[in-house]
Scaffold this active site. Sequence first.
Site, PDB file in Angstrom:
ATOM      1  CE1 TYR A  99       4.762  -4.632   3.696  1.00 41.93           C
ATOM      2  CE2 TYR A  99       6.222  -2.744   3.757  1.00 41.93           C
ATOM      3  CZ  TYR A  99       5.398  -3.642   4.401  1.00 41.93           C
ATOM      4  OH  TYR A  99       5.212  -3.542   5.758  1.00 41.93           O
ATOM      5  CG  ASP A 151       7.155   2.693   8.011  1.00 42.72           C
ATOM      6  OD1 ASP A 151       6.268   3.056   8.799  1.00 42.72           O
ATOM      7  OD2 ASP A 151       7.009   1.714   7.242  1.00 42.72           O
ATOM      8  CG  HIS A 198       5.080  -0.413   9.798  1.00 40.13           C
ATOM      9  ND1 HIS A 198       5.372  -0.221   8.461  1.00 40.13           N
ATOM     10  CD2 HIS A 198       4.662  -1.679   9.875  1.00 40.13           C
ATOM     11  CE1 HIS A 198       5.147  -1.336   7.786  1.00 40.13           C
ATOM     12  NE2 HIS A 198       4.710  -2.223   8.614  1.00 40.13           N
TER      13      HIS A 198
END
Length: 501
Positions: free
Chosen positions: A244, A272, A363
């Site tokens: 991330y 995403d 995800h």
Amino acid sequence: HDSNDTQAVKLTGEDIAKHNSKDSCWVIVHGRAYDVTEFLPEHPGGSKIILKYAGKDATEEFEPIHPPDTLDKYLDKSKHLGEVDMNTVEEEEKVEDPDEEARQERISRMPILEQCYNLMDFEAVARNTMKKTAWAYYSSGADDEITMRENHNAYHKIWFRPRILVDVENIDTSTTMLGTPCDMPFYVTATALGKLGNPEGEVILTRGAKKHNVIQMIPTLASCSFDEILDAAEDGQCQWLQLYVNKDRAVTERIVKHAEKRGCKGLFITVDAPQLGRREKDMRSKFSDVGSNVQDTSGDNVDRSQGAARAISSFIDPSLSWKDIPWFLSITKMPIILKGVQCVEDVIRAIESGVQGVVLSNHGGRQLDFARSGIEVLAEVMPVLRERGWQDRIEIYVDGGVRRATDIIKALCLGAKGVGIGRPFLYAMSAYGLPGVDRAMQLLKDEMEMNMRLIGASKISELNSTLVDTRGLSMHTATVPHDTLGLNVYDPLVGPKEKAK
Ligand SMILES: Cc1cc2c(cc1C)[n+](S(=O)(=O)[O-])c1c(=O)[nH]c(=O)nc-1n2C[C@H](O)[C@H](O)[C@H](O)COP(=O)(O)O
């Protein structure tokens, strides 16, 4: 504290208990005391959850959410107060919890591991034996969870066109992913907060992956520290990093360089989740006050409305864009894969940007509801790439809803290099620990061998698009939840008495 800073006398529970308010807040974690008074307003999970443990032992609450090195990393040394004599700390009286008693009773009756015949069996056992908050966090999808259901449902729209009289005596399920040889064309994808399901956390997945020579993708939001997970790997075991991207790029650069130095073989940038999706089961589950009390933002300035993950992911940079890719290519030699690509236009863009691969993924249905399944996007992408002669320019992965080896075979027939699997291994780990993960992987291996034999392919390279019929794939029969809009708006039983007659 004497001169060489070893602690002469341990602190007592009474010493800590005096500091139980926001004006002076001390907590115990792993037998050591910390003054978190000044840290309260900065805590990503809000100050409420810390104040709940002010003056007490917070270890049980702290453990699943924070990697062990969190306090060393983020709390100034001057606030580390030293060791506590835990014999002097009063045990929290256990409040009666009928849910917990019922859960313990279900655990006492849970099936033995050998009674799990497929990956869904682990989900069924986990649903009944996991703590409510942990189950809610792992199982939840965004909004009405349409995409989460569609992910597996999409595989049911693809049918096989098996070939016969092919010599399938010897089946070879091995392949390579990003150049690493592995025994199966699936990897353990990044899923956060492994210690919610099992006190050992992600290192259990590491050990299971090693045993079956499959690759593990290490999550940024792991409960275990990054180095713990790497240290749990054995020589030659391949691990990737899921990233991330932090608003503070210096932090991101440090993480990426450290991962490369430690031998990670791939950098999967999650694209995403500029903001984590709204997972209502996670919010409803009263996730230890960290995220579920959405309405109650009493004084906290932290948006905690997406449960635990949101509370610890406010660092994610929503401004991440294509212009950042050259920088990533400049700071690492690891292959770079964009995880969470959801249409062919962005796959083309990814190839042109110079990255080495994409994961077609939504995800696990935890982000944008009504995003299409990875497998449906794959069926859109590959013909376009083939037309351009680009089908071998990058490696294409899919994840989401993979629960059977037939799902894996369908993805490979459509051109995927491999598939990522998330929840099934979390459920297996939560219900049965390492033996559970081991069995889940073995079941997939057995299914893979049988199904390749029955489809008429003896090795991965023989899987191709002529073996599948995808005509039904673009049909979307979203099984929406029943109309809840009017259900509770008006309840005649609570209307004015006289009117009710
Ligand atoms: C189940 C699960 C998935 C998460 C996940 C946590 C859980 C509990 N988390 S999350 O907290 O942010 O949502 C991550 C994550 O850290 N990073 C990421 O790239 N994907 C995350 N994913 C998505 C995951 O990598 C796969 O895309 C997804 O799990 C595939 O679907 P299945 O679970 O159906 O196999």
